[in-house]
Design a protein around this motif. Structure first.
Motif, PDB file in Angstrom:
ATOM      1  N   ALA A 155       0.841  -1.207   0.000  1.00 39.77           N
ATOM      2  CA  ALA A 155       0.000   0.000   0.000  1.00 39.77           C
ATOM      3  C   ALA A 155       0.871   1.251   0.000  1.00 39.77           C
ATOM      4  O   ALA A 155       0.610   2.194  -0.761  1.00 39.77           O
ATOM      5  CB  ALA A 155      -0.933  -0.018   1.205  1.00 39.77           C
ATOM      6  N   SER A 156       1.940   1.260   0.823  1.00 43.53           N
ATOM      7  CA  SER A 156       2.739   2.493   0.854  1.00 43.53           C
ATOM      8  C   SER A 156       3.566   2.636  -0.421  1.00 43.53           C
ATOM      9  O   SER A 156       3.802   3.761  -0.874  1.00 43.53           O
ATOM     10  CB  SER A 156       3.597   2.603   2.122  1.00 43.53           C
ATOM     11  OG  SER A 156       4.261   1.417   2.361  1.00 43.53           O
TER      12      SER A 156
ATOM     13  N   GLU B  39     -10.470   1.224  -4.076  1.00 41.93           N
ATOM     14  CA  GLU B  39     -10.483   2.504  -3.335  1.00 41.93           C
ATOM     15  C   GLU B  39      -9.889   3.627  -4.168  1.00 41.93           C
ATOM     16  O   GLU B  39     -10.140   4.802  -3.926  1.00 41.93           O
ATOM     17  CB  GLU B  39      -9.682   2.368  -2.025  1.00 41.93           C
ATOM     18  CG  GLU B  39     -10.451   1.634  -0.935  1.00 41.93           C
ATOM     19  CD  GLU B  39      -9.554   1.118   0.193  1.00 41.93           C
ATOM     20  OE1 GLU B  39      -8.339   1.452   0.194  1.00 41.93           O
ATOM     21  OE2 GLU B  39     -10.064   0.375   1.039  1.00 41.93           O
ATOM     22  N   ARG B  40      -9.052   3.266  -5.136  1.00 47.47           N
ATOM     23  CA  ARG B  40      -8.442   4.281  -6.003  1.00 47.47           C
ATOM     24  C   ARG B  40      -9.163   4.346  -7.348  1.00 47.47           C
ATOM     25  O   ARG B  40      -8.633   4.884  -8.319  1.00 47.47           O
ATOM     26  CB  ARG B  40      -6.959   3.925  -6.216  1.00 47.47           C
ATOM     27  CG  ARG B  40      -6.130   4.085  -4.938  1.00 47.47           C
ATOM     28  CD  ARG B  40      -4.796   3.342  -5.042  1.00 47.47           C
ATOM     29  NE  ARG B  40      -3.926   3.592  -3.907  1.00 47.47           N
ATOM     30  CZ  ARG B  40      -4.020   2.971  -2.728  1.00 47.47           C
ATOM     31  NH1 ARG B  40      -4.953   2.059  -2.538  1.00 47.47           N
ATOM     32  NH2 ARG B  40      -3.184   3.249  -1.753  1.00 47.47           N
TER      33      ARG B  40
ATOM     34  N   ASP C 194       1.166   4.087  -2.932  1.00 46.06           N
ATOM     35  CA  ASP C 194       0.915   5.502  -2.654  1.00 46.06           C
ATOM     36  C   ASP C 194       2.086   6.388  -3.093  1.00 46.06           C
ATOM     37  O   ASP C 194       1.897   7.569  -3.374  1.00 46.06           O
ATOM     38  CB  ASP C 194       0.651   5.714  -1.152  1.00 46.06           C
ATOM     39  CG  ASP C 194      -0.747   5.260  -0.780  1.00 46.06           C
ATOM     40  OD1 ASP C 194      -1.605   5.210  -1.682  1.00 46.06           O
ATOM     41  OD2 ASP C 194      -0.967   4.942   0.406  1.00 46.06           O
ATOM     42  N   GLY C 195       3.277   5.793  -3.131  1.00 44.18           N
ATOM     43  CA  GLY C 195       4.466   6.560  -3.510  1.00 44.18           C
ATOM     44  C   GLY C 195       4.574   6.792  -5.010  1.00 44.18           C
ATOM     45  O   GLY C 195       5.398   7.580  -5.466  1.00 44.18           O
TER      46      GLY C 195
ATOM     47  N   LYS D  68       3.652   8.314  -8.513  1.00 45.32           N
ATOM     48  CA  LYS D  68       2.960   9.528  -8.975  1.00 45.32           C
ATOM     49  C   LYS D  68       2.740   9.438 -10.490  1.00 45.32           C
ATOM     50  O   LYS D  68       3.612   8.990 -11.220  1.00 45.32           O
ATOM     51  CB  LYS D  68       3.815  10.767  -8.667  1.00 45.32           C
ATOM     52  CG  LYS D  68       4.066  10.976  -7.164  1.00 45.32           C
ATOM     53  CD  LYS D  68       2.991  11.863  -6.524  1.00 45.32           C
ATOM     54  CE  LYS D  68       3.168  12.071  -5.047  1.00 45.32           C
ATOM     55  NZ  LYS D  68       3.172  10.903  -4.193  1.00 45.32           N
TER      56      LYS D  68
ATOM     57  N   MET E  54      -7.717  -2.398  -2.448  1.00 43.81           N
ATOM     58  CA  MET E  54      -6.843  -1.221  -2.523  1.00 43.81           C
ATOM     59  C   MET E  54      -7.024  -0.488  -3.855  1.00 43.81           C
ATOM     60  O   MET E  54      -7.093   0.737  -3.899  1.00 43.81           O
ATOM     61  CB  MET E  54      -5.390  -1.724  -2.471  1.00 43.81           C
ATOM     62  CG  MET E  54      -4.531  -1.121  -1.422  1.00 43.81           C
ATOM     63  SD  MET E  54      -2.861  -1.783  -1.564  1.00 43.81           S
ATOM     64  CE  MET E  54      -2.966  -3.345  -0.765  1.00 43.81           C
TER      65      MET E  54
END
Ligand code: AMP
Length: 189
Positions: free
Chosen positions: A70-71, A103-104, A74-75, A77, A100
């Motif tokens: 998950a992290s 959710e995005r 999130d990193g 871009k 996950m």
């Protein structure tokens, strides 16, 4: 967004084919094994924990690896999509990935199953161990990793078939032919 799960036993060529697909489609690449090896190299707490599992040929606990994934996600871009290499490896991880991404506002586009016979996997991993010095590419740990693959990871084949996302790829033969088959599976989705 093109989100690809590249799947297969240890030594099936996930890393090699991921690099080729990343170049062709401009995707981001998340290899959980690479993330963990970088943590080990940097001497972090996470690296120390991960090493205990990796050296034993065992999987890290689901909660831990799901947090890492998950992290890492999130990193990223402005990504055109992601190739997930070495994740998911359990049904709990596959369910977490689905959630996950949902959710995005995203989803897995295709799961590519690189299918390679067991004797060939062993040959490739022993050779990789000699060339790269990867500590878990020794015969005893390879056997454990293959057992873990069959008991914990292979059930994902049926899971992704039920999701309608499964694509079988013959992972034995010329690299270029395998890449061509992978591209056909991606573009057919
Ligand atoms: P790999 O480079 O993908 O073969 O991963 C090397 C090792 O890292 C595995 O044998 C596991 O110990 C650990 N690992 C990598 N990905 C995962 C995952 N998704 N779940 C649990 N453990 C993992």
């Amino acid at each position: 967004m093109l989100n690809i799960v590249i799947f297969g036993a240890p030594g099936s060529g996930k890393g090699t084919q991921s690099e080729r697909i990343v170049t062709k489609y401009g995707l981001s690449h998340i290899s959980t094994g690479d993330v963990l090896r970088a943590e080990i190299k940097n001497g972090t707490d996470l690296g120390r924990t991960a090493k205990q599992y990796i050296d034993q040929g065992q999987l890290l606990p689901d909660e831990l690896i799901i947090d890492i994934l998950a992290s890492t996600l999130d990193g990223l871009k402005d990504s055109k999509g992601v190739i997930f290499d070495g994740f998911p490896r359990t049904i709990a991880q596959a369910e977490a990935l689905k959630q996950m991404l949902a959710e995005r506002g995203q989803a897995v586009s295709v799961m590519l199953d690189l299918d390679v016979p067991e004797d060939e996997l062993m040959k490739r991993l022993l050779l990789r161990g000699q060339q790269s010095g990867r500590a878990d590419d020794n015969e005893e740990t390879i056997r454990k990793r293959l057992t873990v693959y069959h008991s914990q990871t292979a059930p994902l084949i049926d899971w992704y078939k039920k999701e309608g996302l499964y694509a079988h790829i013959n992972g034995l033969g010329e690299l270029e032919r395998i890449t061509t088959d992978i591209c056909a599976a991606i573009e057919g989705k």
